[in-house]
Design a protein around this motif. Structure first.
Motif, PDB file in Angstrom:
ATOM      1  N   LYS A   1       0.792  17.647   4.622  1.00  0.00           N
ATOM      2  CA  LYS A   1       0.678  16.423   5.427  1.00  0.00           C
ATOM      3  C   LYS A   1       0.767  15.185   4.541  1.00  0.00           C
ATOM      4  CE  LYS A   1      -2.091  18.182   9.278  1.00  0.00           C
ATOM      5  NZ  LYS A   1      -3.413  18.152   9.924  1.00  0.00           N
ATOM      6  N   ASP A   2       0.092  15.213   3.398  1.00  0.00           N
ATOM      7  CA  ASP A   2       0.154  14.079   2.470  1.00  0.00           C
ATOM      8  C   ASP A   2       1.572  13.877   1.948  1.00  0.00           C
ATOM      9  OD1 ASP A   2      -2.568  13.748   2.813  1.00  0.00           O
ATOM     10  OD2 ASP A   2      -3.120  14.581   0.853  1.00  0.00           O
ATOM     11  N   THR A   3       2.262  14.983   1.669  1.00  0.00           N
ATOM     12  CA  THR A   3       3.638  14.902   1.183  1.00  0.00           C
ATOM     13  C   THR A   3       4.550  14.283   2.234  1.00  0.00           C
ATOM     14  OG1 THR A   3       3.312  16.832  -0.243  1.00  0.00           O
ATOM     15  CG2 THR A   3       5.585  16.263   0.312  1.00  0.00           C
ATOM     16  N   VAL A   4       4.436  14.745   3.470  1.00  0.00           N
ATOM     17  CA  VAL A   4       5.257  14.211   4.560  1.00  0.00           C
ATOM     18  C   VAL A   4       4.984  12.716   4.749  1.00  0.00           C
ATOM     19  CG1 VAL A   4       5.625  14.293   7.077  1.00  0.00           C
ATOM     20  CG2 VAL A   4       5.570  16.411   5.736  1.00  0.00           C
ATOM     21  N   ALA A   5       3.713  12.322   4.731  1.00  0.00           N
ATOM     22  CA  ALA A   5       3.362  10.912   4.904  1.00  0.00           C
ATOM     23  C   ALA A   5       3.898  10.053   3.757  1.00  0.00           C
ATOM     24  CB  ALA A   5       1.842  10.761   5.011  1.00  0.00           C
ATOM     25  N   THR A   6       3.844  10.578   2.550  1.00  0.00           N
ATOM     26  CA  THR A   6       4.346   9.834   1.392  1.00  0.00           C
ATOM     27  C   THR A   6       5.851   9.656   1.462  1.00  0.00           C
ATOM     28  OG1 THR A   6       2.511  10.620   0.043  1.00  0.00           O
ATOM     29  CG2 THR A   6       4.452   9.821  -1.134  1.00  0.00           C
ATOM     30  N   VAL A   7       6.556  10.710   1.848  1.00  0.00           N
ATOM     31  CA  VAL A   7       8.018  10.618   1.990  1.00  0.00           C
ATOM     32  C   VAL A   7       8.373   9.599   3.062  1.00  0.00           C
ATOM     33  CG1 VAL A   7      10.069  11.887   2.760  1.00  0.00           C
ATOM     34  CG2 VAL A   7       8.508  12.922   1.101  1.00  0.00           C
ATOM     35  N   GLU A   8       7.659   9.639   4.179  1.00  0.00           N
ATOM     36  CA  GLU A   8       7.915   8.690   5.263  1.00  0.00           C
ATOM     37  C   GLU A   8       7.683   7.253   4.790  1.00  0.00           C
ATOM     38  OE1 GLU A   8       5.839   7.632   9.467  1.00  0.00           O
ATOM     39  OE2 GLU A   8       6.351   9.746   9.136  1.00  0.00           O
ATOM     40  N   ARG A   9       6.593   7.037   4.073  1.00  0.00           N
ATOM     41  CA  ARG A   9       6.287   5.693   3.556  1.00  0.00           C
ATOM     42  C   ARG A   9       7.358   5.245   2.565  1.00  0.00           C
ATOM     43  NH1 ARG A   9       4.929   0.751   4.318  1.00  0.00           N
ATOM     44  NH2 ARG A   9       3.620  -0.157   2.718  1.00  0.00           N
ATOM     45  N   GLY A  10       7.811   6.148   1.723  1.00  0.00           N
ATOM     46  CA  GLY A  10       8.874   5.823   0.774  1.00  0.00           C
ATOM     47  C   GLY A  10      10.162   5.422   1.478  1.00  0.00           C
ATOM     48  N   ARG A  11      10.481   6.117   2.538  1.00  0.00           N
ATOM     49  CA  ARG A  11      11.689   5.769   3.318  1.00  0.00           C
ATOM     50  C   ARG A  11      11.544   4.403   3.971  1.00  0.00           C
ATOM     51  NH1 ARG A  11      12.432  11.840   5.492  1.00  0.00           N
ATOM     52  NH2 ARG A  11      13.704  12.565   3.756  1.00  0.00           N
TER      53      ARG A  11
ATOM     54  N   ALA B   1      16.571  -2.071   1.109  1.00  0.00           N
ATOM     55  CA  ALA B   1      17.989  -2.080   1.475  1.00  0.00           C
ATOM     56  C   ALA B   1      18.351  -3.348   2.247  1.00  0.00           C
ATOM     57  CB  ALA B   1      18.317  -0.840   2.308  1.00  0.00           C
ATOM     58  N   ARG B   2      17.390  -3.873   2.985  1.00  0.00           N
ATOM     59  CA  ARG B   2      17.638  -5.117   3.733  1.00  0.00           C
ATOM     60  C   ARG B   2      17.386  -6.352   2.877  1.00  0.00           C
ATOM     61  NH1 ARG B   2      14.561  -2.180   7.743  1.00  0.00           N
ATOM     62  NH2 ARG B   2      12.750  -3.430   7.175  1.00  0.00           N
ATOM     63  N   GLY B   3      16.947  -6.144   1.646  1.00  0.00           N
ATOM     64  CA  GLY B   3      16.654  -7.271   0.765  1.00  0.00           C
ATOM     65  C   GLY B   3      15.347  -7.966   1.099  1.00  0.00           C
ATOM     66  N   GLU B   4      14.463  -7.270   1.777  1.00  0.00           N
ATOM     67  CA  GLU B   4      13.184  -7.839   2.196  1.00  0.00           C
ATOM     68  C   GLU B   4      12.056  -7.319   1.302  1.00  0.00           C
ATOM     69  OE1 GLU B   4      12.585  -6.646   6.228  1.00  0.00           O
ATOM     70  OE2 GLU B   4      14.424  -7.594   6.946  1.00  0.00           O
ATOM     71  N   ASP B   5      10.999  -8.093   1.209  1.00  0.00           N
ATOM     72  CA  ASP B   5       9.800  -7.627   0.538  1.00  0.00           C
ATOM     73  C   ASP B   5       9.029  -6.735   1.506  1.00  0.00           C
ATOM     74  OD1 ASP B   5      10.199  -8.979  -1.855  1.00  0.00           O
ATOM     75  OD2 ASP B   5       9.188 -10.797  -1.138  1.00  0.00           O
ATOM     76  N   PRO B   6       8.457  -5.666   1.011  1.00  0.00           N
ATOM     77  CA  PRO B   6       7.660  -4.822   1.905  1.00  0.00           C
ATOM     78  C   PRO B   6       6.406  -5.563   2.351  1.00  0.00           C
ATOM     79  CG  PRO B   6       7.507  -4.051  -0.357  1.00  0.00           C
ATOM     80  CD  PRO B   6       8.504  -5.163  -0.340  1.00  0.00           C
ATOM     81  N   PRO B   7       5.882  -5.211   3.520  1.00  0.00           N
ATOM     82  CA  PRO B   7       4.685  -5.891   4.009  1.00  0.00           C
ATOM     83  C   PRO B   7       3.465  -5.534   3.175  1.00  0.00           C
ATOM     84  CG  PRO B   7       5.219  -4.029   5.407  1.00  0.00           C
ATOM     85  CD  PRO B   7       6.334  -4.155   4.416  1.00  0.00           C
ATOM     86  N   GLY B   8       2.500  -6.396   3.208  1.00  0.00           N
ATOM     87  CA  GLY B   8       1.238  -6.138   2.522  1.00  0.00           C
ATOM     88  C   GLY B   8       1.186  -6.774   1.149  1.00  0.00           C
ATOM     89  N   GLU B   9       0.049  -6.641   0.526  1.00  0.00           N
ATOM     90  CA  GLU B   9      -0.167  -7.167  -0.821  1.00  0.00           C
ATOM     91  C   GLU B   9       0.144  -6.070  -1.819  1.00  0.00           C
ATOM     92  OE1 GLU B   9      -2.452  -9.981  -1.894  1.00  0.00           O
ATOM     93  OE2 GLU B   9      -2.458 -10.969   0.040  1.00  0.00           O
ATOM     94  N   TRP B  10       0.891  -6.399  -2.836  1.00  0.00           N
ATOM     95  CA  TRP B  10       1.270  -5.414  -3.843  1.00  0.00           C
ATOM     96  C   TRP B  10       0.839  -5.915  -5.202  1.00  0.00           C
ATOM     97  CZ3 TRP B  10       3.306  -0.781  -2.439  1.00  0.00           C
ATOM     98  CH2 TRP B  10       3.713  -0.671  -1.114  1.00  0.00           C
ATOM     99  N   ALA B  11       0.104  -5.096  -5.906  1.00  0.00           N
ATOM    100  CA  ALA B  11      -0.338  -5.446  -7.254  1.00  0.00           C
ATOM    101  C   ALA B  11       0.654  -4.865  -8.251  1.00  0.00           C
ATOM    102  CB  ALA B  11      -1.727  -4.884  -7.512  1.00  0.00           C
ATOM    103  N   ASP B  12       1.048  -5.659  -9.220  1.00  0.00           N
ATOM    104  CA  ASP B  12       1.954  -5.182 -10.268  1.00  0.00           C
ATOM    105  C   ASP B  12       1.126  -4.422 -11.298  1.00  0.00           C
ATOM    106  OD1 ASP B  12       3.745  -4.716 -12.272  1.00  0.00           O
ATOM    107  OD2 ASP B  12       4.459  -6.767 -12.428  1.00  0.00           O
ATOM    108  N   ALA B  13       1.306  -3.126 -11.331  1.00  0.00           N
ATOM    109  CA  ALA B  13       0.544  -2.279 -12.232  1.00  0.00           C
ATOM    110  C   ALA B  13       1.378  -1.823 -13.430  1.00  0.00           C
ATOM    111  CB  ALA B  13       0.024  -1.066 -11.480  1.00  0.00           C
ATOM    112  N   THR B  14       2.508  -2.477 -13.665  1.00  0.00           N
ATOM    113  CA  THR B  14       3.411  -2.064 -14.734  1.00  0.00           C
ATOM    114  C   THR B  14       2.710  -2.023 -16.085  1.00  0.00           C
ATOM    115  OG1 THR B  14       5.276  -3.014 -13.524  1.00  0.00           O
ATOM    116  CG2 THR B  14       5.609  -2.562 -15.873  1.00  0.00           C
ATOM    117  N   ASP B  15       2.002  -3.093 -16.433  1.00  0.00           N
ATOM    118  CA  ASP B  15       1.331  -3.137 -17.735  1.00  0.00           C
ATOM    119  C   ASP B  15       0.281  -2.034 -17.860  1.00  0.00           C
ATOM    120  OD1 ASP B  15       2.872  -5.298 -18.491  1.00  0.00           O
ATOM    121  OD2 ASP B  15       1.381  -6.771 -17.848  1.00  0.00           O
TER     122      ASP B  15
END
Length: 94
Positions: A48-58, A65-79
């Motif tokens: 179930k977690d795998t299916v939900a993650t794949v769906e969220r990724g899509r 693909a539409r050139g839009e930012d995804p909804p919500g707040e996103w923290a940059d965790a790169t560093d």
């Protein structure tokens, strides 16, 4: 049969990775009768977690693909991720 009904076959397919599916099948086939339900429930949750993650990724890929930012707040965790990777490499892993 409802798509909400989880079966061994559906869990195997939902895992999406042949090695992971083999691991699941091995565990479910070797489980003693009194442990079958617990093994099944654990793998059902993983599927179930795998299916939900794949769906969220899509969904996120569609925004991209539409050139839009995804909804919500996103923290940059790169560093943080790069620092963790460097620490792991310094210990000799990977």
């Amino acid at each position: 049969m409802s798509r909400s009904t989880w079966t061994i076959e559906r869990i195997r397919d939902a895992l999406g990775n042949p090695a992971l599916a083999q691991r699941f099948l091995g565990e479910i086939n070797r489980a003693p009768a009194h442990e079958l339900l617990a093994v099944f429930a654990r793998w059902e949750r993983i599927a179930k977690d795998t299916v939900a993650t794949v769906e969220r990724g899509r969904e996120l890929a569609a925004y991209d693909a539409r050139g839009e930012d995804p909804p919500g707040e996103w923290a940059d965790a790169t560093d943080k991720v790069l620092a963790e990777a460097a620490r792991i490499r310094a210990r000799g892993a990977a």
